[in-house]
Design a protein around this motif. Structure first.
Motif, PDB file in Angstrom:
ATOM      1  N   GLY A 246       0.824  -1.212   0.000  1.00 48.09           N
ATOM      2  CA  GLY A 246       0.000   0.000   0.000  1.00 48.09           C
ATOM      3  C   GLY A 246       0.851   1.251   0.000  1.00 48.09           C
ATOM      4  N   GLU A 247       0.178   2.347   0.167  1.00 45.47           N
ATOM      5  CA  GLU A 247       0.806   3.659   0.112  1.00 45.47           C
ATOM      6  C   GLU A 247       0.424   4.390   1.388  1.00 45.47           C
ATOM      7  OE1 GLU A 247       3.290   5.936  -2.268  1.00 45.47           O
ATOM      8  OE2 GLU A 247       2.368   4.047  -2.927  1.00 45.47           O
ATOM      9  N   VAL A 248       1.419   4.842   2.166  1.00 39.12           N
ATOM     10  CA  VAL A 248       1.103   5.592   3.378  1.00 39.12           C
ATOM     11  C   VAL A 248       0.679   7.003   2.966  1.00 39.12           C
ATOM     12  CG1 VAL A 248       2.104   6.636   5.447  1.00 39.12           C
ATOM     13  CG2 VAL A 248       2.612   4.263   4.871  1.00 39.12           C
ATOM     14  N   VAL A 249      -0.484   7.424   3.478  1.00 35.08           N
ATOM     15  CA  VAL A 249      -0.945   8.770   3.140  1.00 35.08           C
ATOM     16  C   VAL A 249      -0.617   9.772   4.235  1.00 35.08           C
ATOM     17  CG1 VAL A 249      -2.683   8.187   1.419  1.00 35.08           C
ATOM     18  CG2 VAL A 249      -3.290   8.088   3.837  1.00 35.08           C
ATOM     19  N   SER A 250      -0.591   9.297   5.519  1.00 32.72           N
ATOM     20  CA  SER A 250      -0.188  10.224   6.577  1.00 32.72           C
ATOM     21  C   SER A 250       0.363   9.449   7.763  1.00 32.72           C
ATOM     22  CB  SER A 250      -1.377  11.086   7.020  1.00 32.72           C
ATOM     23  OG  SER A 250      -2.312  10.258   7.689  1.00 32.72           O
ATOM     24  N   HIS A 255       1.200   6.024  14.755  1.00 26.45           N
ATOM     25  CA  HIS A 255       0.210   5.475  13.839  1.00 26.45           C
ATOM     26  C   HIS A 255       0.421   5.990  12.427  1.00 26.45           C
ATOM     27  CE1 HIS A 255      -1.624   4.243  17.550  1.00 26.45           C
ATOM     28  NE2 HIS A 255      -2.537   3.545  16.884  1.00 26.45           N
ATOM     29  N   ALA A 256      -0.012   5.198  11.464  1.00 23.32           N
ATOM     30  CA  ALA A 256       0.077   5.607  10.069  1.00 23.32           C
ATOM     31  C   ALA A 256      -1.219   5.219   9.376  1.00 23.32           C
ATOM     32  CB  ALA A 256       1.262   4.935   9.385  1.00 23.32           C
ATOM     33  N   THR A 257      -1.593   6.024   8.397  1.00 21.99           N
ATOM     34  CA  THR A 257      -2.778   5.689   7.605  1.00 21.99           C
ATOM     35  C   THR A 257      -2.295   5.186   6.254  1.00 21.99           C
ATOM     36  OG1 THR A 257      -3.992   7.403   8.748  1.00 21.99           O
ATOM     37  CG2 THR A 257      -4.945   6.573   6.681  1.00 21.99           C
ATOM     38  N   ILE A 258      -2.773   4.022   5.890  1.00 20.63           N
ATOM     39  CA  ILE A 258      -2.288   3.373   4.671  1.00 20.63           C
ATOM     40  C   ILE A 258      -3.459   3.060   3.753  1.00 20.63           C
ATOM     41  CG2 ILE A 258      -2.339   1.039   5.673  1.00 20.63           C
ATOM     42  CD1 ILE A 258       0.246   0.457   4.078  1.00 20.63           C
ATOM     43  N   ARG A 259      -3.240   3.245   2.441  1.00 21.46           N
ATOM     44  CA  ARG A 259      -4.272   2.910   1.455  1.00 21.46           C
ATOM     45  C   ARG A 259      -3.787   1.662   0.717  1.00 21.46           C
ATOM     46  NH1 ARG A 259      -5.789   7.907  -1.796  1.00 21.46           N
ATOM     47  NH2 ARG A 259      -6.735   8.351   0.231  1.00 21.46           N
ATOM     48  N   THR A 260      -4.588   0.609   0.764  1.00 22.74           N
ATOM     49  CA  THR A 260      -4.189  -0.645   0.125  1.00 22.74           C
ATOM     50  C   THR A 260      -5.157  -0.983  -0.984  1.00 22.74           C
ATOM     51  OG1 THR A 260      -5.546  -2.055   1.522  1.00 22.74           O
ATOM     52  CG2 THR A 260      -3.354  -1.490   2.360  1.00 22.74           C
ATOM     53  N   ALA A 261      -4.891  -2.098  -1.632  1.00 20.66           N
ATOM     54  CA  ALA A 261      -5.737  -2.543  -2.731  1.00 20.66           C
ATOM     55  C   ALA A 261      -7.152  -2.882  -2.262  1.00 20.66           C
ATOM     56  CB  ALA A 261      -5.114  -3.762  -3.400  1.00 20.66           C
ATOM     57  N   LEU A 262      -7.333  -3.044  -0.936  1.00 18.58           N
ATOM     58  CA  LEU A 262      -8.678  -3.301  -0.423  1.00 18.58           C
ATOM     59  C   LEU A 262      -9.567  -2.075  -0.604  1.00 18.58           C
ATOM     60  CD1 LEU A 262      -8.053  -5.227   2.913  1.00 18.58           C
ATOM     61  CD2 LEU A 262      -9.063  -6.119   0.820  1.00 18.58           C
ATOM     62  N   ILE A 264      -9.714   0.627   1.259  1.00 20.90           N
ATOM     63  CA  ILE A 264     -10.116   1.321   2.483  1.00 20.90           C
ATOM     64  C   ILE A 264      -8.857   1.951   3.064  1.00 20.90           C
ATOM     65  CG2 ILE A 264     -11.442   1.083   4.623  1.00 20.90           C
ATOM     66  CD1 ILE A 264     -11.841  -1.884   3.759  1.00 20.90           C
ATOM     67  N   ASP A 265      -8.946   3.165   3.573  1.00 16.59           N
ATOM     68  CA  ASP A 265      -7.831   3.736   4.306  1.00 16.59           C
ATOM     69  C   ASP A 265      -7.857   3.188   5.715  1.00 16.59           C
ATOM     70  OD1 ASP A 265      -7.227   5.081   2.089  1.00 16.59           O
ATOM     71  OD2 ASP A 265      -7.662   7.099   2.869  1.00 16.59           O
ATOM     72  N   ILE A 266      -6.753   2.610   6.142  1.00 16.81           N
ATOM     73  CA  ILE A 266      -6.711   1.999   7.472  1.00 16.81           C
ATOM     74  C   ILE A 266      -5.657   2.719   8.291  1.00 16.81           C
ATOM     75  CG2 ILE A 266      -6.168  -0.111   8.756  1.00 16.81           C
ATOM     76  CD1 ILE A 266      -7.144  -1.539   6.072  1.00 16.81           C
ATOM     77  N   GLU A 318     -10.757 -13.974  -1.803  1.00 15.81           N
ATOM     78  CA  GLU A 318     -10.328 -12.961  -2.745  1.00 15.81           C
ATOM     79  C   GLU A 318     -11.222 -11.742  -2.594  1.00 15.81           C
ATOM     80  OE1 GLU A 318      -8.196 -15.035  -6.363  1.00 15.81           O
ATOM     81  OE2 GLU A 318      -9.984 -13.904  -6.990  1.00 15.81           O
ATOM     82  N   ALA A 319     -10.571 -10.595  -2.372  1.00 18.82           N
ATOM     83  CA  ALA A 319     -11.343  -9.371  -2.198  1.00 18.82           C
ATOM     84  C   ALA A 319     -10.577  -8.232  -2.848  1.00 18.82           C
ATOM     85  CB  ALA A 319     -11.552  -9.077  -0.712  1.00 18.82           C
ATOM     86  N   GLY A 320     -11.215  -7.540  -3.726  1.00 23.59           N
ATOM     87  CA  GLY A 320     -10.612  -6.372  -4.368  1.00 23.59           C
ATOM     88  C   GLY A 320      -9.313  -6.710  -5.061  1.00 23.59           C
TER      89      GLY A 320
END
Lengths: 358, 291
Positions: A246-250, A255-262, A264-266, A318-320
């Protein structure tokens, strides 16, 4: 943890074999009365480190302290440290009593004291009736006990154990684990245990040092190592996990917020993330819930494989566009049985996931 | 395998043993109870004179006088053989142990080098020592280099004989000792250090006891040929000190007393067999202890 003295301090220790660097600048402390495990795959440097503490190898650089004394240059026979060898290394030409007495004789104990101590040790490992036998008349488990008795007899400041359970069969291994824990508690001696078996390490240790590629990757209690791995190597080596690129957005503190292929920002606890950029999300299979057990924001997925294991069922979902391993406890029988091809909702609590730097 | 093959298949082996080992022994035994021929050689008979000769000589009036001169030769032979064996053992153990610590490739090479002298004739090798130890030889040059002024003369001394015997037979010691120490688990030596044993303790209590079959085997392989050796006493000892091998050779050669030579040879054979029996008994005792 209250302030405890260190039994062993490893200070900036490196080991070079020709061009190959087995250990890079290792630093850590092993506390007194601790069951400490060096865990890692073969070639990670754990055995080299143990052999340096024993005195069979000397560090290329750095210092090793035993209860505050520098032992880096003292020969093996002058160190108050004993070893349980991988294949026990019992002296085949001596009886069990003679094997146990060997170290005591070299320390110059009197005969009467030696005899008493040997008897005490044989009793401790429940082998008194075998005192006059030779090692080749014993089973693997019995040899293991004698190796322990021999190494504990001189009352070492630290006991080193080099994969001592690897030569035993599965059932025996389990009971020897309990036995080792018992002996450690009873004697109060610091145990340094080397293994490549994570289950053994998690089961027995007070603290574990996970080693990989000649570095100490993480040191901590078994649950810390498992629940809060500090890097990809540890998360991958201990237990099973799903890595989602994924890609860390902040990043905000721990803590870090990451956007993955799922999709959802986690936001989850992080380690090793410097700032925005590529990273991975690590989530263990048993932390992911399906349908009714799904927590957090859920996604839909489809089951592509199912393995019934008794207590657990392992699924691949399998999801997303990513495939995730999911493990569900079979709590109530035949409740909500899922099959290959079924559509499911899946989700996990963000606090069970970790964002790890590359 | 059929029973017939098991019996008949062994015939070549038995035939070989019979022709090259058992028959010659009987011939020598027969000669030893024969009579000296008038013009050399001997004649078949049954006469124990040769054996009596080992212990007694005939006085002026044909009475028997005890004479220990041959007993002294036998004792001397045993002494030299034991000395050469002990020196070989002391030298071979560190050499064999050192070889066993090398890499697999170096081990093969070093073992080959140990056996290399066997490719050269024994006489040539002993002659080489004649030159090394002789007048103005290498030994004397080295002695002078280190400040020795009066060269004691190395050749034709007991020391020269021992050097020659050790040199000739030490490969027979190194090989079995190497085979024994090579099998030693290095962890056992580490374990002895781990349990507060010094290097000396490891050697005395772990390496030597575990390598003892090789040490005993090598000792026999050196001791036995040393008992019958001829070249070293003759060339390096200068024949000043008679040994059994030389004695036997003299009887069949110059002295032309075959029965006496054969009798001495039988004594030598008995000594060798005795050594082997003692070893066999020790080995079975060890097996019983283990069982």
């Amino acid at each position: 943890m209250q302030k405890r003295l260190s039994a062993i301090e490893i200070i900036g220790v490196s080991k070079q074999f020709g061009d190959f660097t087995a250990l890079h600048q290792v630093d850590f402390r092993i506390l007194q009365n601790e069951f400490f495990t060096l865990l890692g795959p073969s070639g990670c440097g754990k055995t080299t480190l143990l052999r340096m503490i024993a005195g069979f190898e000397s560090p290329s650089r750095g210092t090793i302290l035993l209860n505050g004394k520098d032992i880096s240059d003292s020969p093996a026979h002058k160190r108050r440290v004993n070893t349980v060898f991988q294949n026990y290394a019992l002296f085949p030409h001596m009886t069990l009593s003679q094997n146990i007495a060997f170290g005591l004789e070299n320390l110059g104990w009197e005969r009467g004291k030696i005899r008493a101590r040997v008897g005490e040790m044989l009793e401790m490992v429940h082998m008194s009736q075998f005192a006059a036998r030779k090692p080749d008349q014993l089973s693997g488990g019995q040899r293991q006990r004698i190796a322990l008795a021999r190494a504990l007899a001189p009352g070492p400041e630290v006991l080193l154990l080099d994969e001592p359970l690897s030569a035993l069969d599965l059932k025996l291994r389990q009971s020897m684990r309990d036995e080792l824990r018992r002996l450690q508690r009873e004697t109060g001696i610091t145990f340094v245990f080397v293994t490549h078996d994570q289950e053994e390490a998690l089961d027995m240790s007070d603290r574990i040092a996970v080693m990989g590629n000649g570095h100490v990757q993480q040191i901590g209690a078994p649950d810390e190592i498992y629940e809060a791995p500090q890097n990809r190597f540890v998360a991958d080596f201990i237990g099973e996990t799903n890595f989602l690129d994924g890609e860390v957005v902040s990043v905000e503190g721990g803590h870090a917020t990451i956007r993955t292929a799922l999709g959802i920002d986690i936001t989850a606890a992080q380690s090793g993330v410097q700032g925005p950029g590529p990273a991975v999300l690590s989530i263990r299979p048993e932390k992911i819930g399906l349908d009714a057990r799904a927590e957090g924001e859920t996604r839909s997925g489809r089951i592509v494989s199912r393995n019934y294991m008794g207590g657990f069922t392992h699924y691949t979902v399998e999801a997303g566009g990513v495939s995730l391993r999911v493990s569900q406890r079979n709590a109530q029988s035949r409740q909500g049985r899922l099959d290959v091809g079924d559509e499911v909702r899946l989700g996990f609590a963000a606090e069970n996931a970790r964002v790890l730097g590359q | 395998m059929s029973k017939g093959f098991r019996i008949w298949g062994l015939v070549p082996a038995w035939a070989l043993m019979l022709l090259t080992l058992i028959l010659p022994i009987f011939i020598v035994a027969g000669v030893s109870v024969g009579e000296r021929g008038a013009y050399g050689g001997f004649e078949w008979s049954f006469d124990l004179t040769a054996y009596r000769q080992i212990l007694f000589t005939l006085g002026w009036t044909d009475e028997l006088e005890f004479d220990p001169k041959y007993l002294i030769i036998i004792a001397r032979t045993l002494g030299y053989a034991a000395g050469a064996t002990a020196i070989s053992l002391l030298l071979a153990l560190p050499v064999a142990y050192w070889i066993s610590l090398q890499s697999a490739r170096d081990k093969a090479l070093l073992i080959y080098l140990v056996t290399l002298p066997f490719w050269v004739s024994m006489i040539v090798r002993v002659y080489a020592w004649l030159i090394i130890l002789g007048n103005d030889g290498m030994a004397e040059t080295v002695y002078r280099f280190f400040g020795g002024s009066d060269v004691p003369g190395f050749l034709f001394t007991p020391g020269a004989m021992l050097v020659g015997m050790v040199y000739s037979y030490i490969p027979l010691m190194i090989l079995p000792v190497y085979a024994a120490v090579e099998k030693l688990d290095p962890a056992l030596i580490e374990a002895s250090h781990d349990l507060y044993g010094s290097r000396w303790t490891a050697l005395r209590r772990v390496i030597i006891p575990l390598a003892s079959p090789g040490l005993v085997g090598g000792s026999i392989l050196v001791f036995v040929p040393c008992l019958g050796t001829v070249l070293e006493p003759m060339l390096l000892g200068g024949g000043r000190q008679l040994m059994m091998g030389t004695l036997i050779q003299n009887q069949f050669g110059g002295a032309r007393d075959w029965p006496f030579g054969a009798a001495i040879a039988m004594v030598l054979l008995v000594l060798v067999v005795l050594v082997l029996i003692l070893n066999a008994r020790r080995a079975t005792r060890q097996l019983e202890v283990q069982a």
